[in-house]
Design a protein around this motif. Sequence first.
Motif, PDB file in Angstrom:
ATOM      1  N   MET A   1       0.732  -1.093  -0.002  1.00  0.00           N
ATOM      2  CA  MET A   1       0.082  -0.096   0.152  1.00  0.00           C
ATOM      3  C   MET A   1       0.870   1.262   0.094  1.00  0.00           C
ATOM      4  SD  MET A   1      -3.188   0.801   2.454  1.00  0.00           S
ATOM      5  CE  MET A   1      -2.438   0.201   3.918  1.00  0.00           C
ATOM      6  N   LYS A   2       0.422   2.131  -0.876  1.00  0.00           N
ATOM      7  CA  LYS A   2       1.178   3.582  -0.809  1.00  0.00           C
ATOM      8  C   LYS A   2       0.474   4.637  -0.307  1.00  0.00           C
ATOM      9  CE  LYS A   2       4.088   6.350  -4.108  1.00  0.00           C
ATOM     10  NZ  LYS A   2       4.191   6.573  -5.188  1.00  0.00           N
TER      11      LYS A   2
ATOM     12  N   ILE B   1      -4.517  -0.654  -1.760  1.00  0.00           N
ATOM     13  CA  ILE B   1      -5.605  -1.071  -0.916  1.00  0.00           C
ATOM     14  C   ILE B   1      -6.022  -2.357  -1.556  1.00  0.00           C
ATOM     15  CG2 ILE B   1      -7.869  -1.197   0.254  1.00  0.00           C
ATOM     16  CD1 ILE B   1      -7.272   2.011   0.598  1.00  0.00           C
ATOM     17  N   THR B   2      -5.721  -3.639  -0.881  1.00  0.00           N
ATOM     18  CA  THR B   2      -6.395  -4.756  -1.502  1.00  0.00           C
ATOM     19  C   THR B   2      -6.966  -5.645  -0.600  1.00  0.00           C
ATOM     20  OG1 THR B   2      -4.009  -5.935  -0.591  1.00  0.00           O
ATOM     21  CG2 THR B   2      -4.066  -5.146  -2.845  1.00  0.00           C
ATOM     22  N   ASP B   3      -6.944  -5.296   0.836  1.00  0.00           N
ATOM     23  CA  ASP B   3      -7.554  -6.322   1.811  1.00  0.00           C
ATOM     24  C   ASP B   3      -8.485  -5.331   2.528  1.00  0.00           C
ATOM     25  OD1 ASP B   3      -7.445  -7.779   4.698  1.00  0.00           O
ATOM     26  OD2 ASP B   3      -7.475  -9.196   2.671  1.00  0.00           O
TER      27      ASP B   3
ATOM     28  N   SER C   1     -11.253  -3.535  -7.173  1.00  0.00           N
ATOM     29  CA  SER C   1     -12.302  -3.343  -7.662  1.00  0.00           C
ATOM     30  C   SER C   1     -13.579  -4.036  -6.980  1.00  0.00           C
ATOM     31  CB  SER C   1     -12.253  -4.377  -9.079  1.00  0.00           C
ATOM     32  OG  SER C   1     -11.962  -5.532  -8.588  1.00  0.00           O
ATOM     33  N   GLU C   2     -13.444  -4.716  -6.051  1.00  0.00           N
ATOM     34  CA  GLU C   2     -14.343  -5.305  -4.868  1.00  0.00           C
ATOM     35  C   GLU C   2     -15.071  -4.278  -4.043  1.00  0.00           C
ATOM     36  OE1 GLU C   2     -11.296  -8.505  -5.623  1.00  0.00           O
ATOM     37  OE2 GLU C   2     -11.245  -6.255  -5.036  1.00  0.00           O
ATOM     38  N   PHE C   3     -14.320  -3.079  -3.905  1.00  0.00           N
ATOM     39  CA  PHE C   3     -14.879  -1.948  -3.109  1.00  0.00           C
ATOM     40  C   PHE C   3     -16.242  -1.492  -3.972  1.00  0.00           C
ATOM     41  CE2 PHE C   3     -15.577   2.311  -1.900  1.00  0.00           C
ATOM     42  CZ  PHE C   3     -15.140   2.409  -0.443  1.00  0.00           C
ATOM     43  N   PHE C   4     -16.243  -1.543  -5.143  1.00  0.00           N
ATOM     44  CA  PHE C   4     -17.247  -1.024  -6.246  1.00  0.00           C
ATOM     45  C   PHE C   4     -18.456  -2.031  -6.185  1.00  0.00           C
ATOM     46  CE2 PHE C   4     -13.176   1.005  -7.289  1.00  0.00           C
ATOM     47  CZ  PHE C   4     -13.374   2.408  -6.877  1.00  0.00           C
ATOM     48  N   GLN C   5     -18.105  -3.133  -5.824  1.00  0.00           N
ATOM     49  CA  GLN C   5     -19.340  -4.196  -6.033  1.00  0.00           C
ATOM     50  C   GLN C   5     -19.809  -4.334  -4.347  1.00  0.00           C
ATOM     51  OE1 GLN C   5     -16.987  -7.484  -7.538  1.00  0.00           O
ATOM     52  NE2 GLN C   5     -16.355  -6.348  -9.542  1.00  0.00           N
TER      53      GLN C   5
END
Length: 120
Positions: free
Chosen positions: A1-2, A20-22, A50-54
């Motif tokens: 994460m940056k 952010i991945t998790d 992409s999961e954030f938007f679903q």
Amino acid sequence: MKFQLVQNSDPSVIECIAGITDIRDSMELAYACSDADTDLLLIHVGALPSEFFQLRTGFAGEFVQRLVNSRLRAAAVFDPDGSYPERFREFLLEARRHPQFRAFDSAQDALTWLAASAVQ
């Protein structure tokens, strides 16, 4: 994460620009804010998976709830012309009024809200 400290920002703001991945990354952001002695967080749309938007995945709800539970004030910048799913657009409408996690179309508007919310 940056993430990084926003330059020339008073009060201090941590800015997440990538990675952010998790859902647990919310805790890393909370720790980064704590280390910088701030409770203000700016998140750019490109940092979100992409999961954030679903919404059916539950990622957005749980991620935001963890930020709120960590007592952070978070502003997220989304593309105003983005082709988001209908349910996510509804989420964004609600997030434009949320007291601790707010959605914005520009980073400048987000930083203005964060600065104002720090005074409260």
